[in-house]
Design a protein around this motif. Structure first.
Motif, PDB file in Angstrom:
ATOM      1  N   ILE A 281     -48.821 -33.546  31.350  1.00 27.80           N
ATOM      2  CA  ILE A 281     -49.610 -34.717  30.963  1.00 27.80           C
ATOM      3  C   ILE A 281     -49.321 -35.922  31.779  1.00 27.80           C
ATOM      4  CG2 ILE A 281     -50.635 -36.383  28.865  1.00 27.80           C
ATOM      5  CD1 ILE A 281     -49.724 -34.131  26.876  1.00 27.80           C
ATOM      6  N   SER A 282     -50.247 -36.604  32.284  1.00 26.81           N
ATOM      7  CA  SER A 282     -49.989 -37.702  32.920  1.00 26.81           C
ATOM      8  C   SER A 282     -50.763 -39.031  32.448  1.00 26.81           C
ATOM      9  CB  SER A 282     -50.458 -37.677  34.479  1.00 26.81           C
ATOM     10  OG  SER A 282     -50.439 -39.049  35.235  1.00 26.81           O
ATOM     11  N   PHE A 283     -50.051 -40.191  31.922  1.00 21.16           N
ATOM     12  CA  PHE A 283     -50.839 -41.304  31.465  1.00 21.16           C
ATOM     13  C   PHE A 283     -50.557 -42.346  32.658  1.00 21.16           C
ATOM     14  CE2 PHE A 283     -49.307 -39.448  27.396  1.00 21.16           C
ATOM     15  CZ  PHE A 283     -50.569 -39.555  26.812  1.00 21.16           C
ATOM     16  N   ASP A 284     -51.976 -42.362  33.332  1.00 18.92           N
ATOM     17  CA  ASP A 284     -51.918 -43.260  34.496  1.00 18.92           C
ATOM     18  C   ASP A 284     -51.400 -44.668  34.025  1.00 18.92           C
ATOM     19  OD1 ASP A 284     -52.969 -44.753  37.004  1.00 18.92           O
ATOM     20  OD2 ASP A 284     -54.217 -43.139  37.072  1.00 18.92           O
ATOM     21  N   GLY A 285     -50.416 -45.235  35.037  1.00 16.43           N
ATOM     22  CA  GLY A 285     -49.926 -46.377  34.990  1.00 16.43           C
ATOM     23  C   GLY A 285     -49.038 -46.826  33.874  1.00 16.43           C
ATOM     24  N   PHE A 286     -48.388 -45.675  33.423  1.00 16.13           N
ATOM     25  CA  PHE A 286     -47.271 -45.679  32.106  1.00 16.13           C
ATOM     26  C   PHE A 286     -46.115 -46.297  32.674  1.00 16.13           C
ATOM     27  CE2 PHE A 286     -46.747 -44.375  27.753  1.00 16.13           C
ATOM     28  CZ  PHE A 286     -45.382 -45.238  27.433  1.00 16.13           C
ATOM     29  N   ARG A 287     -45.758 -47.619  32.952  1.00 15.30           N
ATOM     30  CA  ARG A 287     -44.431 -48.014  33.459  1.00 15.30           C
ATOM     31  C   ARG A 287     -43.297 -47.414  32.502  1.00 15.30           C
ATOM     32  NH1 ARG A 287     -44.101 -54.163  34.189  1.00 15.30           N
ATOM     33  NH2 ARG A 287     -42.856 -54.277  32.346  1.00 15.30           N
ATOM     34  N   TRP A 288     -41.930 -47.371  33.334  1.00 14.79           N
ATOM     35  CA  TRP A 288     -40.904 -46.704  32.705  1.00 14.79           C
ATOM     36  C   TRP A 288     -40.493 -47.438  31.206  1.00 14.79           C
ATOM     37  CZ3 TRP A 288     -36.200 -49.001  31.995  1.00 14.79           C
ATOM     38  CH2 TRP A 288     -35.775 -50.253  32.631  1.00 14.79           C
TER      39      TRP A 288
ATOM     40  N   ALA B  45     -35.871 -38.791  30.903  1.00 15.11           N
ATOM     41  CA  ALA B  45     -35.255 -39.291  32.090  1.00 15.11           C
ATOM     42  C   ALA B  45     -35.332 -40.845  32.134  1.00 15.11           C
ATOM     43  CB  ALA B  45     -35.606 -39.124  33.674  1.00 15.11           C
ATOM     44  N   LYS B  46     -34.342 -41.649  32.622  1.00 15.30           N
ATOM     45  CA  LYS B  46     -34.227 -43.076  32.502  1.00 15.30           C
ATOM     46  C   LYS B  46     -35.615 -43.701  33.100  1.00 15.30           C
ATOM     47  CE  LYS B  46     -29.043 -43.363  32.399  1.00 15.30           C
ATOM     48  NZ  LYS B  46     -27.719 -43.906  33.024  1.00 15.30           N
ATOM     49  N   TYR B  47     -35.739 -43.302  34.293  1.00 10.86           N
ATOM     50  CA  TYR B  47     -37.091 -43.208  34.742  1.00 10.86           C
ATOM     51  C   TYR B  47     -37.291 -42.582  35.968  1.00 10.86           C
ATOM     52  CZ  TYR B  47     -34.281 -46.106  38.213  1.00 10.86           C
ATOM     53  OH  TYR B  47     -33.139 -46.569  39.175  1.00 10.86           O
ATOM     54  N   ILE B  48     -38.602 -42.539  36.672  1.00 12.17           N
ATOM     55  CA  ILE B  48     -38.842 -41.658  37.867  1.00 12.17           C
ATOM     56  C   ILE B  48     -39.430 -42.567  38.778  1.00 12.17           C
ATOM     57  CG2 ILE B  48     -40.517 -39.828  38.521  1.00 12.17           C
ATOM     58  CD1 ILE B  48     -38.565 -38.965  36.373  1.00 12.17           C
TER      59      ILE B  48
ATOM     60  N   THR C 222     -45.573 -37.305  31.909  1.00 14.65           N
ATOM     61  CA  THR C 222     -45.124 -38.500  33.159  1.00 14.65           C
ATOM     62  C   THR C 222     -46.139 -39.238  33.391  1.00 14.65           C
ATOM     63  OG1 THR C 222     -43.977 -38.742  35.240  1.00 14.65           O
ATOM     64  CG2 THR C 222     -45.655 -36.724  34.736  1.00 14.65           C
ATOM     65  N   SER C 223     -46.050 -39.793  34.674  1.00 11.98           N
ATOM     66  CA  SER C 223     -47.027 -40.912  35.207  1.00 11.98           C
ATOM     67  C   SER C 223     -47.292 -40.884  36.763  1.00 11.98           C
ATOM     68  CB  SER C 223     -46.872 -42.273  34.645  1.00 11.98           C
ATOM     69  OG  SER C 223     -47.986 -43.114  35.200  1.00 11.98           O
ATOM     70  N   ASP C 224     -47.739 -41.893  37.184  1.00  9.42           N
ATOM     71  CA  ASP C 224     -47.976 -41.783  38.585  1.00  9.42           C
ATOM     72  C   ASP C 224     -47.352 -43.009  39.183  1.00  9.42           C
ATOM     73  OD1 ASP C 224     -49.747 -43.375  37.549  1.00  9.42           O
ATOM     74  OD2 ASP C 224     -51.565 -43.035  38.742  1.00  9.42           O
TER      75      ASP C 224
ATOM     76  N   MET D  55     -41.802 -44.983  36.744  1.00  9.88           N
ATOM     77  CA  MET D  55     -42.660 -44.610  35.575  1.00  9.88           C
ATOM     78  C   MET D  55     -42.033 -43.572  34.591  1.00  9.88           C
ATOM     79  SD  MET D  55     -43.440 -42.737  38.526  1.00  9.88           S
ATOM     80  CE  MET D  55     -43.898 -40.919  39.071  1.00  9.88           C
ATOM     81  N   ILE D  56     -42.453 -43.066  33.772  1.00 11.42           N
ATOM     82  CA  ILE D  56     -41.975 -42.483  32.381  1.00 11.42           C
ATOM     83  C   ILE D  56     -41.759 -40.844  32.783  1.00 11.42           C
ATOM     84  CG2 ILE D  56     -44.144 -42.061  31.583  1.00 11.42           C
ATOM     85  CD1 ILE D  56     -43.065 -42.432  28.634  1.00 11.42           C
ATOM     86  N   PHE D  57     -40.917 -40.451  32.012  1.00  6.51           N
ATOM     87  CA  PHE D  57     -40.756 -38.948  32.093  1.00  6.51           C
ATOM     88  C   PHE D  57     -40.056 -38.524  30.798  1.00  6.51           C
ATOM     89  CE2 PHE D  57     -38.300 -35.039  32.352  1.00  6.51           C
ATOM     90  CZ  PHE D  57     -39.209 -34.385  33.141  1.00  6.51           C
ATOM     91  N   ARG D  58     -40.742 -37.770  29.899  1.00  2.00           N
ATOM     92  CA  ARG D  58     -40.432 -37.128  28.738  1.00  2.00           C
ATOM     93  C   ARG D  58     -40.891 -35.441  28.823  1.00  2.00           C
ATOM     94  NH1 ARG D  58     -39.160 -41.506  28.229  1.00  2.00           N
ATOM     95  NH2 ARG D  58     -39.386 -43.030  26.604  1.00  2.00           N
ATOM     96  N   ALA D  59     -39.795 -34.574  28.299  1.00  2.00           N
ATOM     97  CA  ALA D  59     -40.231 -33.207  28.335  1.00  2.00           C
ATOM     98  C   ALA D  59     -39.639 -32.634  27.069  1.00  2.00           C
ATOM     99  CB  ALA D  59     -39.696 -32.549  29.397  1.00  2.00           C
ATOM    100  N   PHE D  60     -40.057 -31.573  26.532  1.00  2.00           N
ATOM    101  CA  PHE D  60     -39.770 -30.911  25.304  1.00  2.00           C
ATOM    102  C   PHE D  60     -40.268 -29.605  25.069  1.00  2.00           C
ATOM    103  CE2 PHE D  60     -43.665 -33.010  23.884  1.00  2.00           C
ATOM    104  CZ  PHE D  60     -44.321 -32.317  23.218  1.00  2.00           C
ATOM    105  N   GLY D  61     -39.959 -28.741  24.482  1.00  2.00           N
ATOM    106  CA  GLY D  61     -40.478 -27.362  24.295  1.00  2.00           C
ATOM    107  C   GLY D  61     -39.080 -26.433  24.340  1.00  2.00           C
ATOM    108  N   PRO D  62     -39.486 -25.241  24.174  1.00  2.00           N
ATOM    109  CA  PRO D  62     -38.228 -24.205  24.001  1.00  2.00           C
ATOM    110  C   PRO D  62     -37.475 -24.015  25.149  1.00  2.00           C
ATOM    111  CG  PRO D  62     -40.357 -23.054  24.452  1.00  2.00           C
ATOM    112  CD  PRO D  62     -40.574 -24.524  24.109  1.00  2.00           C
ATOM    113  N   ASP D  63     -37.820 -24.451  26.310  1.00  2.00           N
ATOM    114  CA  ASP D  63     -36.775 -24.509  27.519  1.00  2.00           C
ATOM    115  C   ASP D  63     -35.985 -25.523  27.753  1.00  2.00           C
ATOM    116  OD1 ASP D  63     -37.126 -21.694  28.245  1.00  2.00           O
ATOM    117  OD2 ASP D  63     -39.264 -22.027  29.077  1.00  2.00           O
ATOM    118  N   PHE D  64     -36.310 -26.795  26.951  1.00  2.00           N
ATOM    119  CA  PHE D  64     -35.399 -27.823  27.324  1.00  2.00           C
ATOM    120  C   PHE D  64     -34.346 -28.147  26.323  1.00  2.00           C
ATOM    121  CE2 PHE D  64     -39.833 -28.779  29.729  1.00  2.00           C
ATOM    122  CZ  PHE D  64     -38.965 -29.201  30.748  1.00  2.00           C
TER     123      PHE D  64
END
Length: 435
Positions: free
Chosen positions: A32-39, A60-63, A240-242, A360-369
């Motif tokens: 999922i990308s949220f355009d312009g989502f600053r860190w 992540a602290k930021y990307i 994440t974002s761009d 920009m932002i980074f989050r991740a979740f699910g069975p492999d994280f």
């Protein structure tokens, strides 16, 4: 007798172990990308769902975005793992320097010739390896690559509203059905906010904070939808974002960059991409490159001007033929105005990816994280090899590195593969010695 016992031991080890050739089952993946989502957009807003994701998965602290901090170049870097000079999407606008024709961002979304430059996006690579993939409004998902199309793609229309919360939830419901009823393996889902609000109102405003609250509610809806569809143990999610966003510096506080003050576009320029944030390009008329360069080089204290061959290597843009002879970068917050001051945006991007406002932002979740995992900053190109590993896809050549992200995974090494290889070699050696 000893050799016979050893052979029995080896054979029993083979029988009791899982077959070495058995294919691993991989979980599904949603990007999922949220355009312009600053860190740092979640730091001044109440975001209980984003906060919960920190506990449930990795952050992540930021990307770091690629050097051209614009929607199309950055999104395509994420989905290909390639630097901009390799994938060739060098701007939001599609352009022809000979005819002067320029196509706006949304007009490019079905133009294969703009996106298909030899770098295959993950959708196509995964499909070629037997997976079912989809693009839901994600830039680059609506075109063909060497004649191949994404199995399912939805493309943003010209006047599509970006901030309809009801539709946001409906999009999630649609994606959940794709996973549960049609057995999709990978979907890339795009939202146009908070970019639009950041442009129209500015990043440091109540309106921006309000849209972040809406995004947080949508993430809460996503979490509930995953649970209701029994995907909790089968679906990994990367959010994440761009690029980020910064406040545009306006007069009378600053001396705005008005390039027409320093050069005559009528006499010197064949083609230019300007009036579009902090990044621009100029194609001088034949024999006029030095004159344009000299006119702009020291024209404004907040303007950096490069000949194409002077562009710093770490920008990773210079080697592409679409990069024009003169490249301009403005300092943070200064827009590049070509002839007149007409920019109405209160917030913008396109500035150096070294600037914190562009991260920009980074989050991740699910069975492999892993849970409650905080990762150090990394370049967005490394999201690609991470996605390939999660899907079990052999990646195309790319500029990313799995070492940037594998620490956030439950299986954070290739130990399993090494054990299988070592066991196989051991068995072969033992059998060879026996025989």
């Amino acid at each position: 007798m000893k050799s016979e016992l050893l052979l029995v031991l080896v054979l029993s080890l083979c029988v009791s172990s899982k077959p070495l050739s058995k294919k691993r089952t991989y979980n599904k993946l949603l990007l999922i990308s949220f355009d312009g989502f600053r860190w740092d957009y979640d730091q001044d807003v109440y975001t209980p769902n984003l906060d919960e994701l920190v506990k449930e998965g990795a952050k992540a602290k930021y990307i770091n975005p690629p050097a051209i901090t614009m929607t199309s170049p950055s999104h395509f870097t994420t989905i290909t793992g390639r630097w901009i000079e390799d994938h060739g999407v060098v701007h939001n606008l599609m352009f022809n320097t000979s005819t002067g024709k320029i196509i706006p961002h949304k007009g490019t979304l079905k133009q294969s010739e703009w996106w298909d430059n030899g770098a295959l996006p993950l959708w196509i690579t995964a499909q070629n390896q037997g997976l079912k993939t989809a693009s839901f409004f994600y830039p680059g998902g609506g075109v063909n690559y060497t004649g191949q199309a994404v199995y399912r793609s939805l493309v943003l229309s010209q006047n599509h509203p970006d901030d309809n919360e009801t539709e946001w939830k409906q999009n999630i419901d649609t994606v959940m059905r794709w996973y549960t009823e049609e057995d999709f393996h990978f979907v890339a889902l795009y939202y146009g906010e908070p970019d639009n609000v950041g442009h129209a109102k500015g990043p440091e405003t109540p309106e921006r904070r309000k849209i972040i609250e809406q995004i947080d509610r949508t993430i809460g809806y996503l979490r509930d939808a995953i649970h209701k569809n029994s995907l909790t143990d089968r679906l990994n999610v990367i959010i994440t974002s761009d690029h980020g966003m910064t406040t545009v510096k306006k007069s009378p506080e600053v001396e705005e960059i008005k390039l027409n003050k320093y050069m005559s576009f009528l006499n010197l320029s064949q083609f230019e991409l300007l009036d579009y944030g902090g990044y621009g390009m100029i194609t001088p008329k034949q024999g006029k490159e030095k004159e344009v360069y000299d006119a702009l080089k020291n024209a404004h204290p907040n303007l950096k001007v490069y000949k194409k061959e002077e562009i710093p290597e770490h920008f990773h843009i210079a080697k592409n033929k679409r990069i024009q002879p003169i490249v301009l970068f403005a300092d943070l917050g200064f827009n590049l105005n070509s002839r007149i001051i007409l920019y109405i945006n209160k917030g913008d991007h396109g500035f150096s990816n070294d600037e914190m406002d562009m991260k920009m932002i980074f989050r991740a979740f699910g069975p492999d994280f892993k849970k409650n995992f905080l990762a150090e900053p990394f370049d967005s190109i490394s999201i690609y090899p991470l996605m390939c590993k999660l899907l079990g896809v052999i990646p195309e050549p790319n500029n990313g590195s799995l070492s940037d992200t594998k620490g956030m995974l439950v299986d954070d090494s290739d130990a399993g593969e090494r054990i299988k290889v070592s066991l196989t070699l051991l068995i072969m050696m033992l059998i060879s010695n026996i025989i």
